[in-house]
Design a protein around this motif. Structure first.
Motif, PDB file in Angstrom:
ATOM      1  N   ALA A  39       0.823  -1.208   0.000  1.00  0.00           N
ATOM      2  CA  ALA A  39       0.000   0.000   0.000  1.00  0.00           C
ATOM      3  C   ALA A  39       0.860   1.262   0.000  1.00  0.00           C
ATOM      4  O   ALA A  39       0.535   2.256  -0.667  1.00  0.00           O
ATOM      5  CB  ALA A  39      -0.924  -0.007   1.208  1.00  0.00           C
ATOM      6  N   ARG A  40       1.969   1.230   0.715  1.00  0.00           N
ATOM      7  CA  ARG A  40       2.816   2.426   0.841  1.00  0.00           C
ATOM      8  C   ARG A  40       3.557   2.735  -0.447  1.00  0.00           C
ATOM      9  O   ARG A  40       3.683   3.903  -0.845  1.00  0.00           O
ATOM     10  CB  ARG A  40       3.816   2.225   1.984  1.00  0.00           C
ATOM     11  N   PHE A  41       4.065   1.691  -1.114  1.00  0.00           N
ATOM     12  CA  PHE A  41       4.911   1.904  -2.294  1.00  0.00           C
ATOM     13  C   PHE A  41       4.194   1.599  -3.608  1.00  0.00           C
ATOM     14  O   PHE A  41       4.776   1.792  -4.685  1.00  0.00           O
ATOM     15  CB  PHE A  41       6.184   1.062  -2.184  1.00  0.00           C
ATOM     16  N   GLY A  42       2.957   1.101  -3.536  1.00  0.00           N
ATOM     17  CA  GLY A  42       2.194   0.838  -4.742  1.00  0.00           C
ATOM     18  C   GLY A  42       2.796  -0.212  -5.637  1.00  0.00           C
ATOM     19  O   GLY A  42       2.814  -0.071  -6.864  1.00  0.00           O
ATOM     20  N   ARG A  43       3.274  -1.305  -5.040  1.00  0.00           N
ATOM     21  CA  ARG A  43       3.903  -2.345  -5.833  1.00  0.00           C
ATOM     22  C   ARG A  43       3.698  -3.703  -5.179  1.00  0.00           C
ATOM     23  O   ARG A  43       3.311  -3.807  -4.015  1.00  0.00           O
ATOM     24  CB  ARG A  43       5.393  -2.067  -6.002  1.00  0.00           C
ATOM     25  N   ARG A  44       3.983  -4.752  -5.933  1.00  0.00           N
ATOM     26  CA  ARG A  44       3.886  -6.107  -5.418  1.00  0.00           C
ATOM     27  C   ARG A  44       4.985  -6.352  -4.384  1.00  0.00           C
ATOM     28  O   ARG A  44       6.131  -5.923  -4.564  1.00  0.00           O
ATOM     29  CB  ARG A  44       4.025  -7.117  -6.558  1.00  0.00           C
ATOM     30  N   VAL A  45       4.622  -7.046  -3.318  1.00  0.00           N
ATOM     31  CA  VAL A  45       5.587  -7.471  -2.306  1.00  0.00           C
ATOM     32  C   VAL A  45       5.374  -8.961  -2.046  1.00  0.00           C
ATOM     33  O   VAL A  45       4.275  -9.380  -1.667  1.00  0.00           O
ATOM     34  CB  VAL A  45       5.432  -6.670  -0.998  1.00  0.00           C
ATOM     35  N   ASP A  46       6.405  -9.757  -2.290  1.00  0.00           N
ATOM     36  CA  ASP A  46       6.331 -11.199  -2.060  1.00  0.00           C
ATOM     37  C   ASP A  46       6.605 -11.514  -0.600  1.00  0.00           C
ATOM     38  O   ASP A  46       7.292 -10.760   0.101  1.00  0.00           O
ATOM     39  CB  ASP A  46       7.353 -11.934  -2.939  1.00  0.00           C
TER      40      ASP A  46
END
Length: 343
Positions: free
Chosen positions: A141-148
């Motif tokens: 949510a903070r960086f607007g990207r996928r996190v595995d």
């Protein structure tokens, strides 16, 4: 792979060894900042972390040149906030590992430039990894990207453990292990312990606080012992392994290495419902509210029975093996690397 890990040296060793067993090769760049002091291995390059000391630059240049010759396929950066190391993050596609979504307290606040280095890597990396779904969701949510998610494993190899799980007849005491900071929720633990020792279920055990830290000295109830010093694993593992319970009932948490280590040792681990702790908890010992003194007192009473403690401890070790072993972490890492290769 090139693994940059200035702080979590022992965890890096466990993960790299599991990945090596799965067919990967690795060069590790680290420092001596971890509290567990170890001898450098052939796959490690140990740098001085003194960022303002120009005498550290020649060794850094040599290691950077060696890393370039190593020609990694991927670079893993874990809690690396030294801007001098950034050139090594550009030698191959970068995986940024973020353990915490926020500091646990004022004593963990970092200088602005360290946060800037960490945030830069999180934005620029080919992949970002977190040890829990809780942290992954916050970062996404903070960086607007996928996190595995690569679940956190223990930083102690199975070969270094004492005989576990310990049988019921040898179980005694309850342990609260680690750096004693306000987020550890020690006040609630002490209130629950005082209520437990005044109850019929009390079986003569001690509550052992093992670790130093910024927490102010406090009045301790009866049957509480605070060993306020830094310990090596050789000191701690035998004490923890025979405990009836381990407390990770934290006021503010992401995930907990103490929780994972305790399960690995076969210790029932009492956790709060903060952060990612519930993700790691086995179903037969559910999390408690952070201020639930009554609930914590009841759990301590239940675990005072050594047979119950041993049974739940065996279940905790099985849960660790099914979900958090080093081999499973290596499989999750391999999936991340494979997906990066398809990009």
């Amino acid at each position: 792979m090139l693994w940059l890990s200035p702080w979590l040296r022992t965890l890096t060793r466990v993960q790299v060894d599991a990945l090596r067993a799965a067919g990967h090769t690795a060069l590790v760049v680290t420092t001596d900042q971890h509290y567990e002091k170890v001898t450098a291995r052939p796959d490690e390059r140990v740098l001085d972390p003194a960022i303002k000391d120009p005498r550290t630059l020649p060794a850094l240049a040599r290691v950077t040149a060696e890393a370039r010759r190593f020609a990694p396929d991927v670079v893993v950066s874990e809690l690396m906030h030294d801007p001098r190391w950034l050139p090594m993050t550009r030698l191959a596609p970068l995986v940024q590992v973020v353990h915490d979504d926020r500091p646990h307290g004022a004593d963990e606040e970092r200088p602005w430039y360290r946060d800037a280095v960490l945030d830069h890597q999180t934005r620029a990396a080919a992949a970002v990894v977190a040890p829990s779904a809780h942290v992954a969701a916050v970062l996404s949510a903070r960086f607007g990207r996928r996190v595995d998610v690569v679940p956190l494993t223990s930083d102690v190899p199975e070969s270094d453990l004492p005989p576990v799980p310990v049988p019921a007849a040898e179980r005694r005491d309850v342990v609260l292990l680690g750096r004693m900071s306000p987020y550890k929720n020690v006040d609630v633990a002490l209130r629950a312990w005082a209520a437990h020792t005044a109850s019929p279920s009390y079986a003569g055990d001690r509550l052992l606080l093992l670790g130093d830290g910024p927490l102010d000295r406090m009045a301790l109830p009866e049957h509480v012992e605070w060993r306020r010093e830094r310990f090596t694993y050789a000191d701690v593992l035998p004490v923890l392994a025979r405990a009836k319970a381990s407390l990770a009932h934290y006021r503010l948490a992401t995930q907990s290495g103490v929780q994972v280590l305790s399960m690995q040792l076969g210790i029932p681990t009492v956790v709060s419902d903060s952060g990612g702790l519930p993700e790691f908890a086995p179903p037969d010992l559910p999390p408690l509210g952070i201020d639930d003194v009554e609930g914590l007192t009841a759990v301590l009473g239940k675990l005072a029975d050594p047979v119950t403690a041993a049974g739940l401890g065996a279940s905790a070790r099985e849960h660790y093996g099914r979900h958090f072993s080093a081999d499973l972490a290596a499989s999750a890492w391999t999936e991340v690397f494979t997906r990066m290769g398809r990009r």
